[in-house]
Scaffold this active site. Structure first.
Site, PDB file in Angstrom:
ATOM      1  N   SER A 174       0.091   1.337   3.261  1.00 29.99           N
ATOM      2  CA  SER A 174      -0.419   2.689   2.998  1.00 29.99           C
ATOM      3  C   SER A 174      -1.435   3.066   4.060  1.00 29.99           C
ATOM      4  O   SER A 174      -2.328   2.268   4.373  1.00 29.99           O
ATOM      5  CB  SER A 174      -1.102   2.762   1.629  1.00 29.99           C
ATOM      6  OG  SER A 174      -0.274   2.256   0.623  1.00 29.99           O
TER       7      SER A 174
ATOM      8  N   SER B 148       1.950  -7.092   2.470  1.00 25.15           N
ATOM      9  CA  SER B 148       3.363  -7.214   2.078  1.00 25.15           C
ATOM     10  C   SER B 148       4.285  -7.279   3.280  1.00 25.15           C
ATOM     11  O   SER B 148       4.015  -6.674   4.324  1.00 25.15           O
ATOM     12  CB  SER B 148       3.778  -6.007   1.221  1.00 25.15           C
ATOM     13  OG  SER B 148       2.917  -5.869   0.139  1.00 25.15           O
TER      14      SER B 148
ATOM     15  N   GLU C 237       5.789  -6.500 -14.155  1.00 22.31           N
ATOM     16  CA  GLU C 237       6.268  -7.830 -14.589  1.00 22.31           C
ATOM     17  C   GLU C 237       5.231  -8.901 -14.243  1.00 22.31           C
ATOM     18  O   GLU C 237       4.965  -9.810 -15.036  1.00 22.31           O
ATOM     19  CB  GLU C 237       7.603  -8.170 -13.912  1.00 22.31           C
ATOM     20  CG  GLU C 237       8.794  -7.345 -14.405  1.00 22.31           C
ATOM     21  CD  GLU C 237       8.810  -5.923 -13.850  1.00 22.31           C
ATOM     22  OE1 GLU C 237       8.063  -5.629 -12.903  1.00 22.31           O
ATOM     23  OE2 GLU C 237       9.570  -5.096 -14.386  1.00 22.31           O
TER      24      GLU C 237
ATOM     25  N   GLN D 211      -4.391  -2.237   4.585  1.00 16.77           N
ATOM     26  CA  GLN D 211      -4.141  -3.590   4.072  1.00 16.77           C
ATOM     27  C   GLN D 211      -2.746  -4.035   4.500  1.00 16.77           C
ATOM     28  O   GLN D 211      -1.746  -3.479   4.041  1.00 16.77           O
ATOM     29  CB  GLN D 211      -4.229  -3.553   2.536  1.00 16.77           C
ATOM     30  CG  GLN D 211      -3.919  -4.847   1.842  1.00 16.77           C
ATOM     31  CD  GLN D 211      -3.425  -4.623   0.415  1.00 16.77           C
ATOM     32  OE1 GLN D 211      -2.998  -3.533   0.053  1.00 16.77           O
ATOM     33  NE2 GLN D 211      -3.473  -5.656  -0.400  1.00 16.77           N
TER      34      GLN D 211
ATOM     35  N   GLU E 260      -8.565  -4.832  -5.318  1.00 18.67           N
ATOM     36  CA  GLU E 260      -7.488  -3.841  -5.447  1.00 18.67           C
ATOM     37  C   GLU E 260      -7.240  -3.517  -6.920  1.00 18.67           C
ATOM     38  O   GLU E 260      -7.168  -2.359  -7.314  1.00 18.67           O
ATOM     39  CB  GLU E 260      -6.200  -4.386  -4.819  1.00 18.67           C
ATOM     40  CG  GLU E 260      -5.026  -3.423  -4.987  1.00 18.67           C
ATOM     41  CD  GLU E 260      -3.789  -3.836  -4.192  1.00 18.67           C
ATOM     42  OE1 GLU E 260      -3.541  -5.040  -4.053  1.00 18.67           O
ATOM     43  OE2 GLU E 260      -3.075  -2.927  -3.734  1.00 18.67           O
TER      44      GLU E 260
HETATM   45  C1  LIG Z   1       2.695   3.059  -3.529  1.00 17.52           C
HETATM   46  C2  LIG Z   1       2.621   1.705  -2.898  1.00 17.52           C
HETATM   47  C3  LIG Z   1       1.643   1.412  -1.979  1.00 17.52           C
HETATM   48  C4  LIG Z   1       1.587   0.135  -1.384  1.00 17.52           C
HETATM   49  N1  LIG Z   1       0.617  -0.103  -0.453  1.00 17.52           N
HETATM   50  C5  LIG Z   1       0.568  -1.326   0.141  1.00 17.52           C
HETATM   51  C6  LIG Z   1      -0.379  -1.586   1.177  1.00 17.52           C
HETATM   52  O1  LIG Z   1      -1.173  -0.714   1.562  1.00 17.52           O
HETATM   53  N2  LIG Z   1      -0.405  -2.807   1.764  1.00 17.52           N
HETATM   54  C7  LIG Z   1       0.456  -3.808   1.369  1.00 17.52           C
HETATM   55  O2  LIG Z   1       0.356  -4.899   1.910  1.00 17.52           O
HETATM   56  N3  LIG Z   1       1.384  -3.585   0.410  1.00 17.52           N
HETATM   57  C8  LIG Z   1       1.456  -2.369  -0.208  1.00 17.52           C
HETATM   58  N4  LIG Z   1       2.402  -2.118  -1.174  1.00 17.52           N
HETATM   59  C9  LIG Z   1       3.374  -3.172  -1.485  1.00 17.52           C
HETATM   60  C10 LIG Z   1       3.168  -3.832  -2.848  1.00 17.52           C
HETATM   61  O3  LIG Z   1       2.035  -4.671  -2.835  1.00 17.52           O
HETATM   62  C11 LIG Z   1       4.458  -4.612  -3.138  1.00 17.52           C
HETATM   63  O4  LIG Z   1       5.500  -3.672  -3.234  1.00 17.52           O
HETATM   64  C12 LIG Z   1       4.333  -5.380  -4.442  1.00 17.52           C
HETATM   65  O5  LIG Z   1       3.466  -6.462  -4.309  1.00 17.52           O
HETATM   66  C13 LIG Z   1       5.713  -5.905  -4.906  1.00 17.52           C
HETATM   67  O6  LIG Z   1       6.347  -6.624  -3.889  1.00 17.52           O
HETATM   68  P1  LIG Z   1       7.837  -6.311  -3.440  1.00 17.52           P
HETATM   69  O7  LIG Z   1       7.972  -4.848  -3.196  1.00 17.52           O
HETATM   70  O8  LIG Z   1       8.172  -7.243  -2.348  1.00 17.52           O
HETATM   71  O9  LIG Z   1       8.743  -6.637  -4.711  1.00 17.52           O
HETATM   72  P2  LIG Z   1       9.203  -8.072  -5.206  1.00 17.52           P
HETATM   73  O10 LIG Z   1       8.022  -8.982  -5.261  1.00 17.52           O
HETATM   74  O11 LIG Z   1      10.368  -8.506  -4.391  1.00 17.52           O
HETATM   75  O12 LIG Z   1       9.653  -7.763  -6.672  1.00 17.52           O
HETATM   76  C14 LIG Z   1      10.949  -7.232  -6.986  1.00 17.52           C
HETATM   77  C15 LIG Z   1      11.090  -7.238  -8.507  1.00 17.52           C
HETATM   78  O13 LIG Z   1      11.016  -8.588  -9.011  1.00 17.52           O
HETATM   79  C16 LIG Z   1      10.001  -8.695 -10.002  1.00 17.52           C
HETATM   80  N5  LIG Z   1       9.327  -9.984  -9.907  1.00 17.52           N
HETATM   81  C17 LIG Z   1       8.838 -10.572  -8.787  1.00 17.52           C
HETATM   82  N6  LIG Z   1       8.258 -11.748  -9.097  1.00 17.52           N
HETATM   83  C18 LIG Z   1       8.376 -11.908 -10.436  1.00 17.52           C
HETATM   84  C19 LIG Z   1       7.984 -12.946 -11.371  1.00 17.52           C
HETATM   85  N7  LIG Z   1       7.329 -14.036 -10.957  1.00 17.52           N
HETATM   86  N8  LIG Z   1       8.268 -12.754 -12.680  1.00 17.52           N
HETATM   87  C20 LIG Z   1       8.925 -11.641 -13.106  1.00 17.52           C
HETATM   88  N9  LIG Z   1       9.335 -10.654 -12.281  1.00 17.52           N
HETATM   89  C21 LIG Z   1       9.057 -10.777 -10.971  1.00 17.52           C
HETATM   90  C22 LIG Z   1       9.018  -7.569  -9.669  1.00 17.52           C
HETATM   91  O14 LIG Z   1       8.264  -7.188 -10.801  1.00 17.52           O
HETATM   92  C23 LIG Z   1       9.961  -6.443  -9.199  1.00 17.52           C
HETATM   93  O15 LIG Z   1      10.491  -5.760 -10.300  1.00 17.52           O
HETATM   94  C24 LIG Z   1       2.512  -0.861  -1.758  1.00 17.52           C
HETATM   95  C25 LIG Z   1       3.503  -0.573  -2.708  1.00 17.52           C
HETATM   96  C26 LIG Z   1       3.582   0.689  -3.254  1.00 17.52           C
HETATM   97  C27 LIG Z   1       4.674   0.966  -4.243  1.00 17.52           C
END
Ligand SMILES: Cc1cc2nc3c(=O)[nH]c(=O)nc-3n(C[C@H](O)[C@H](O)[C@H](O)COP(=O)(O)OP(=O)(O)OC[C@H]3O[C@@H](n4cnc5c(N)ncnc54)[C@H](O)[C@@H]3O)c2cc1C
Length: 406
Positions: free
Chosen positions: A176, A144, A386, A141, A259
């Site tokens: 992943s 991100s 969150e 997928q 998902e």
């Molecule tokens: C183990 C693992 C596997 C993954 N596998 C995949 C994959 O296969 N494919 C893929 O595409 N992605 C994958 N991801 C990515 C995952 O989908 C993103 O990490 C997730 O959506 C959060 O986005 P970000 O890391 O950019 O954090 P951000 O969105 O930047 O968030 C940072 C912080 O801000 C907070 N925040 C953000 N928006 C809000 C809001 N509106 N209100 C309150 N708080 C908020 C969040 O809760 C977090 O604490 C994976 C992540 C992990 C940890």
């Protein structure tokens, strides 16, 4: 549509399993015996990973060729068109045998294949659905990006049309399984002048196409289950489009609904919590910490919350079985899974104290550090805690919407 009674189906499945797999011995948890691994994210060497993927594919192919690979799927793509109760029946029978774990196929089957079925062109369905369900190929997928996770619609990877092809440029992150995937579901920006949710388009991309570069990301615990993926002038055929041009947001939502169902509602997560709970009780007993009233209170608290999560999950699963779309239960299930993993991590820390951070070589002690360090990843993957709180606040409790920066 095939017609076969559940009894005849079970007989057929048992014959296949008996002929092709060894019965699984009854699970015995004896403290100090067997593997003490409790990691939440995989910690394998490249060679171990390649072996696991090859074993998973080989078993999937046998199962598919015997007619148990896609029990509920349309016959046009290799499915058997039987009700979901037959799938549950087969899974319960297979669980009695030692078979190759299928975790490397979970994203492909749980999220990408349903999206292909719902949104792909006929040519792409023909090419990929059977191959995915047979275990010939694996999918990842590609959503991100460094600047787009929770706010997925802010993604910047561009796709521009060039005759019969699209050209993709940009970077994805946290992908992943990209290291062993054959195809990926990618969401790209196709019209930067439209509002951000409206200028997106989904595609299936060949992970071995020229211009795709997969770079592993190292986890805090040492393994590398996810990656950065760079796209430089990658050519994607026009019939690899998912849904309509600029209709990628609804394609992404199909994948994200699936998902959440597979992480929170599928029961796997809760099973994982319950298995860890038994191990922690054994550990507390072994270390004499089971007499400590605070530890006992934490054990009771974690156990009660695991039971509550189990019933919430069963409610969501009952809705799915009845043919309804599960609603906010999936967000509640995802959130309660991560809350329970946090409770178990705190309990492990309370029982182990300094043994959690210093490897004394003692069985079943320092191994818990990989569990504790994996919990934050599960709190983020598939929608952060969150974001789940926001969904529950707004869609279940009817609270005012969070202000969004557009
Ligand atoms: C183990 C693992 C596997 C993954 N596998 C995949 C994959 O296969 N494919 C893929 O595409 N992605 C994958 N991801 C990515 C995952 O989908 C993103 O990490 C997730 O959506 C959060 O986005 P970000 O890391 O950019 O954090 P951000 O969105 O930047 O968030 C940072 C912080 O801000 C907070 N925040 C953000 N928006 C809000 C809001 N509106 N209100 C309150 N708080 C908020 C969040 O809760 C977090 O604490 C994976 C992540 C992990 C940890």
């Amino acid at each position: 549509m095939q017609t076969i009674t559940e009894d005849a189906f079970a007989h057929e499945a048992n014959e296949f399993l008996e002929a092709n797999a060894e019965p699984r011995p009854p699970e015995r948890h004896v403290f100090g015996e067997g593997s003490d691994e409790v990691a939440l994210l995989q910690e394998r060497t490249q060679a171990e990973e390649l072996q696991a993927v090859s074993d998973a594919k080989a078993w999937a192919q046998k199962v598919f060729d015997a007619g148990f690979g896609w029990i509920t799927g349309p016959s046009a793509f290799g499915g058997r068109e039987l009700p979901a109760s037959y799938q549950r029946l087969y899974s319960s029978l297979e669980a009695r045998y030692k078979t190759a774990p299928q975790s490397c196929r979970a994203i492909g089957l749980g999220m990408v294949a349903p999206t292909i079925l719902a949104h792909a062109t006929r040519a792409a369905k023909d090419r990929y659905l059977r191959a995915l369900w047979r275990g010939d190929i694996i999918a990842c997928q590609l959503f991100s990006e460094p600047g787009a996770g929770s706010d997925l619609a802010g993604l910047q990877t561009r796709a521009t049309r060039d005759g019969d092809e699209w050209i993709v440029n940009g970077q994805k992150v946290w992908t992943s399984g990209a290291q062993y995937s054959d195809i990926g579901e990618i969401i790209c920006r196709t019209d930067p002048d439209l509002p951000k949710h409206k200028g997106l388009t989904g595609f299936i991309v060949d992970m071995s196409a020229p211009g795709v570069e997969v770079r592993p990301l190292r986890q805090i615990t040492g393994g590398a289950s996810f990656n950065e993926v760079f796209f430089t002038d990658v050519r994607v055929p026009a019939d690899h489009l998912l849904g309509d041009v600029n209709g990628g947001w609804s394609v992404a939502l199909t994948t994200l609904m699936n998902e959440r169902a597979s992480i929170g509602g599928g029961g796997g997560g809760i099973g994982l919590g319950a298995g860890s709970m038994h191990r922690l009780i054994d550990l507390a007993t072994h270390l004499g910490r089971n007499k400590d009233p605070l530890v006992r209170q934490q054990i009771a608290d974690a156990w009660i919350n695991l039971q509550v999560a189990k019933y919430t999950n069963e409610r969501a699963l009952a809705k799915i079985r009845a043919g309804e779309l599960p609603g906010p239960e999936l967000s509640i299930a995802k959130l309660s899974l991560t809350e329970n993993l946090r409770r178990l991590a705190d309990l492990a820390a309370a029982i182990l104290g300094e043994r959690l951070v210093v490897d004394t070589g003692e069985w079943g002690t320092y191994a818990w550090s990989a569990f504790v360090l994996g919990v934050p990843g599960i709190r983020i993957a598939g929608g952060t805690d969150e974001v789940m709180h926001n969904i529950i606040g707004e869609r279940v409790l009817g609270l005012p919407k969070e202000p969004w920066v557009r």
